[in-house]
Design an enzyme around this catalytic site. Structure first.
Site, short mmCIF file in Angstrom:
data_model
loop_
_atom_site.label_atom_id
_atom_site.label_comp_id
_atom_site.label_asym_id
_atom_site.label_seq_id
_atom_site.Cartn_x
_atom_site.Cartn_y
_atom_site.Cartn_z
N ASN A 1 -7.94 -2.78 14.07
CA ASN A 1 -9.32 -3.05 13.65
C ASN A 1 -9.42 -4.25 12.70
O ASN A 1 -10.45 -4.47 12.09
CB ASN A 1 -9.94 -1.80 13.01
CG ASN A 1 -9.19 -1.38 11.74
OD1 ASN A 1 -8.27 -2.06 11.30
ND2 ASN A 1 -9.60 -0.27 11.15
N ASP B 1 0.80 -1.21 0.00
CA ASP B 1 0.00 0.00 0.00
C ASP B 1 0.84 1.27 0.00
O ASP B 1 2.06 1.22 0.19
CB ASP B 1 -0.97 -0.01 1.19
CG ASP B 1 -0.34 -0.52 2.49
OD1 ASP B 1 0.90 -0.57 2.57
OD2 ASP B 1 -1.08 -0.87 3.40
N GLU C 1 -9.86 -1.87 4.94
CA GLU C 1 -10.49 -1.54 6.21
C GLU C 1 -11.77 -2.38 6.39
O GLU C 1 -12.34 -2.86 5.40
CB GLU C 1 -10.87 -0.05 6.22
CG GLU C 1 -9.67 0.89 6.12
CD GLU C 1 -8.93 1.06 7.45
OE1 GLU C 1 -8.88 0.10 8.25
OE2 GLU C 1 -8.40 2.15 7.67
N HIS D 1 -7.60 -4.71 9.93
CA HIS D 1 -7.30 -4.47 8.51
C HIS D 1 -6.00 -5.16 8.10
O HIS D 1 -5.11 -5.40 8.92
CB HIS D 1 -7.30 -2.97 8.15
CG HIS D 1 -6.14 -2.17 8.64
ND1 HIS D 1 -6.25 -0.85 9.06
CD2 HIS D 1 -4.81 -2.47 8.76
CE1 HIS D 1 -5.06 -0.39 9.39
NE2 HIS D 1 -4.17 -1.35 9.23
C1 F6R Z 1 1.25 -1.37 6.16
C2 F6R Z 1 -0.02 -2.08 6.24
C3 F6R Z 1 -0.88 -2.04 7.44
C4 F6R Z 1 -0.11 -2.33 8.73
C5 F6R Z 1 -1.03 -2.26 9.93
C6 F6R Z 1 -0.28 -2.46 11.22
O1 F6R Z 1 1.85 -1.57 4.90
O2 F6R Z 1 -0.37 -2.69 5.27
O3 F6R Z 1 -1.91 -2.98 7.30
O4 F6R Z 1 0.47 -3.60 8.63
O5 F6R Z 1 -1.67 -1.01 9.97
O6 F6R Z 1 0.57 -1.39 11.41
P1 F6R Z 1 1.64 -1.40 12.59
O7 F6R Z 1 2.62 -2.45 12.27
O8 F6R Z 1 2.24 0.00 12.54
O9 F6R Z 1 0.89 -1.65 13.85
#
Ligand code: F6R
Length: 244
Positions: free
Chosen positions: A136, A67, A143, A138
């Site tokens: 959440n 992403d 989302e 995702h």
């Molecule tokens: C990032 C991504 C997100 C993160 C998720 C957890 O490329 O795809 O899904 O993996 O938001 O983020 P952290 O590791 O910062 O808790």
């Protein structure tokens, strides 16, 4: 789904890096799907250390990131391209031309998103897809919503994600409200998937991913349908999961 219990963040990072290193060793021209965020930073550090020790060769590896924030150029210090350069690509012998992150500035984004999926497919799909998980549930920036969206697309970030990610920006107003993300179909096309998670804030999401109903209100729950998923998580993130 196989769950690997790690003692703490460092242990999770070593174990996750060992799985990625095995993939690169077994198939030097493999395709890696990569993630950003706080969770994989330690994993990338361990991969850099293995490269520096002469144990890993990234010269033939191709990567596709999950992403990117919409509207951020690759040289913005909060862009995911910048993150990947700083945490991994600048420190190993990967050919940057073989690294791909969705372009946050793409103009005709529907066409560009379709091209991203086509490129992942043309590369033979991800041999190994690394994922973090949002509080959440995702994955990528898919989302919670009322359907699983297949392909790479533009998404409105939820307030919970904007809040969680604001820690990295000067102010919450600076957090982009939209992002481009691989879709659930793009992620599920990977031959194997490695999810990393640490900390108690992830405990509910990790439980729902592994044991909850398969519903788009917890996007990670779809991973229960993938035949080759390993979750490497620390004790805090696994606090709500039964010990098997
Ligand atoms: C990032 C991504 C997100 C993160 C998720 C957890 O490329 O795809 O899904 O993996 O938001 O983020 P952290 O590791 O910062 O808790």
């Amino acid at each position: 789904m196989r769950i690997v219990r790690a003692k703490d963040y460092e242990d999770m990072s070593r174990k996750a890096a060992a799985i990625i290193a095995a993939q690169v060793t077994l198939k030097p021209d493999c395709v890696l799907g990569l993630a950003t965020g706080s969770t994989p930073i330690g994993t990338y550090k361990n991969l850099v250390a293995a490269y520096e020790a002469g144990d890993l060769d990234f010269s033939q590896v191709k990567t596709y990131n999950l992403d990117e924030y919409r509207g951020l150029p690759g040289d913005h210090d909060q862009s995911y391209r910048y993150f990947m350069n700083v945490n991994l690509f600048d420190h190993v012998n990967i050919d940057k031309a073989n690294t791909h992150v969705p372009d946050g500035l793409m103009e005709d984004y529907e066409a560009a998103c379709a091209e991203y999926d086509a490129a992942v497919a043309a590369a033979g799909h991800q041999d190994l897809q690394l994922l973090g998980i949002g509080n959440n549930g995702h994955i990528g920036f898919n989302e919670p919503c009322d359907s699983f969206i297949k392909g790479t697309h533009c998404v409105d970030l939820t307030e919970s994600t904007i809040q969680a990610n604001s820690r990295l920006f000067d102010s919450i107003d600076d957090v982009p409200r939209q992002a481009y993300t691989m879709g659930i179909g793009t992620i599920m096309g990977a031959k194997s998937i490695l999810v990393v998670a640490n900390g108690d804030a992830k405990a509910q999401a990790v439980h729902d991913m592994c044991y909850g109903p398969i519903v788009p209100s917890c996007p990670a729950s779809i991973l229960q349908l993938h035949p080759n998923v390993v979750v490497v998580a620390d004790e805090a993130a696994l606090a709500l999961c039964p010990v098997e």
